[in-house]
Motif scaffolding. Structure first.
Motif, mmCIF file in Angstrom:
data_model
loop_
_atom_site.group_PDB
_atom_site.id
_atom_site.type_symbol
_atom_site.label_atom_id
_atom_site.label_comp_id
_atom_site.label_asym_id
_atom_site.label_seq_id
_atom_site.Cartn_x
_atom_site.Cartn_y
_atom_site.Cartn_z
ATOM 1 N N THR A 24 -2.728 -1.976 -3.468
ATOM 2 C CA THR A 24 -2.748 -3.412 -3.750
ATOM 3 C C THR A 24 -2.041 -3.719 -5.063
ATOM 4 O O THR A 24 -1.256 -4.656 -5.168
ATOM 5 N N ASN A 25 -2.324 -2.917 -6.081
ATOM 6 C CA ASN A 25 -1.741 -3.158 -7.397
ATOM 7 C C ASN A 25 -0.686 -2.122 -7.783
ATOM 8 O O ASN A 25 0.254 -2.433 -8.500
ATOM 9 N N SER A 26 -0.863 -0.910 -7.304
ATOM 10 C CA SER A 26 0.062 0.173 -7.641
ATOM 11 C C SER A 26 -0.035 1.260 -6.586
ATOM 12 O O SER A 26 -0.978 1.294 -5.794
ATOM 13 N N PRO A 27 0.936 2.179 -6.535
ATOM 14 C CA PRO A 27 0.871 3.274 -5.556
ATOM 15 C C PRO A 27 -0.415 4.082 -5.712
ATOM 16 O O PRO A 27 -0.898 4.296 -6.831
ATOM 17 N N GLU A 28 -0.968 4.535 -4.589
ATOM 18 C CA GLU A 28 -2.213 5.295 -4.608
ATOM 19 C C GLU A 28 -2.042 6.634 -3.909
ATOM 20 O O GLU A 28 -1.416 6.708 -2.850
ATOM 21 N N LEU A 29 -2.596 7.654 -4.502
ATOM 22 C CA LEU A 29 -2.648 8.971 -3.868
ATOM 23 C C LEU A 29 -3.877 8.954 -2.962
ATOM 24 O O LEU A 29 -4.997 9.193 -3.410
#
Length: 251
Positions: free
Chosen positions: A24-29
């Motif tokens: 939603t706000n930034s890339p996620e692992l």
């Protein structure tokens, strides 16, 4: 007992990018979601060079790469106890199958490999080309121009090495009670926003994703690239994988 979930990327994959989604706000692992949702598991990401062509890197032959990764896993003290669950994308699935075969080869000479094999209880295959990929054949046909890596050459449809490995893993899985989750891509890749024909757009066909195991492959609404990038916790890939991990091990 603590369980370890070990992620192994595929051809031209990356330690983190393969398993990263647009958050939603930034890339996620996204594997971190599993640690948040399932108590008592450890997460591991395996990285190795697996370039498609020799123009931009290199790739080792399948058996050599399997030996390379196996040696590293056996020397990791934190992996010396607890069940091991592999989550593998594309070529990564073949690497792990070969890794188990090589470990089985070495059990009389190395007690660590015997112990390791007894603790590998589950494997989740995400778009693994058990019978090869037509895309690899195309690259291999353009030998002088494309300069396919050893990893790409190993993925050719009709490769007798893959057929032999598949037969071996089927028997090994049955004999040792390995539980498998087999997910196949149900959507072709897109080029310039246009879906490619199924024969070319599906990097790993449903037939190739089917390893011939007792577990029926599940088709998911993903392409080869997106099958290892569930969009959120409600995505089929994540829901199926989470359920696969938390269910009790069959004895």
């Amino acid at each position: 007992m603590r369980a370890h979930v070990v992620f192994v990327h595929g051809l031209s994959g990356h330690l983190e990018k393969t398993w990263t989604v647009k958050g939603t706000n930034s890339p996620e692992l996204w594997p971190k979601w599993l640690a948040e949702d399932i108590s008592g598991i450890g997460l591991w990401l395996v990285d190795y060079p697996a370039a498609k062509t020799n123009w931009r890197g290199h790739g080792m032959p399948l058996s050599d790469r399997a030996d390379n990764i196996l040696a590293r896993l056996l020397l990791e003290p934190r992996l010396a106890r607890g069940n091991i669950i592999f989550v593998v994308h594309s070529l990564g699935g073949l690497v792990v199958e070969q890794l188990l075969r090589n470990a089985y080869r070495d059990i009389t000479n190395n007690r660590k490999t015997e112990d390791f094999l007894t603790r590998v209880r589950r494997i989740a295959f995400l778009g693994t080309p058990h019978r090869g990929s037509l895309h690899a054949n195309i690259i291999n046909a353009l030998w002088l121009l494309a300069r396919p890596s050893a990893s790409t050459r190993d993925l050719a449809v009709g490769n007798p090495q893959l057929r032999d490995l598949n037969f071996w893993y089927r028997q090994y899985s049955r004999d040792n009670g390995i539980q498998n989750l087999v997910l196949a891509e149900g959507r072709p890749e897109r080029f310039l926003g246009i879906a490619l024909p199924e024969t070319l757009g599906t990097v790993v066909s449903p037939n190739s994703a089917d390893a011939g195991l007792p577990e029926t492959p599940k088709l998911v609404d993903h392409s080869h690239i997106s099958i290892c990038k569930p969009a959120n916790r409600e995505d089929d890939v994540y829901v199926l994988l989470k359920d696969f991990i938390i269910n009790p091990v069959r004895i």
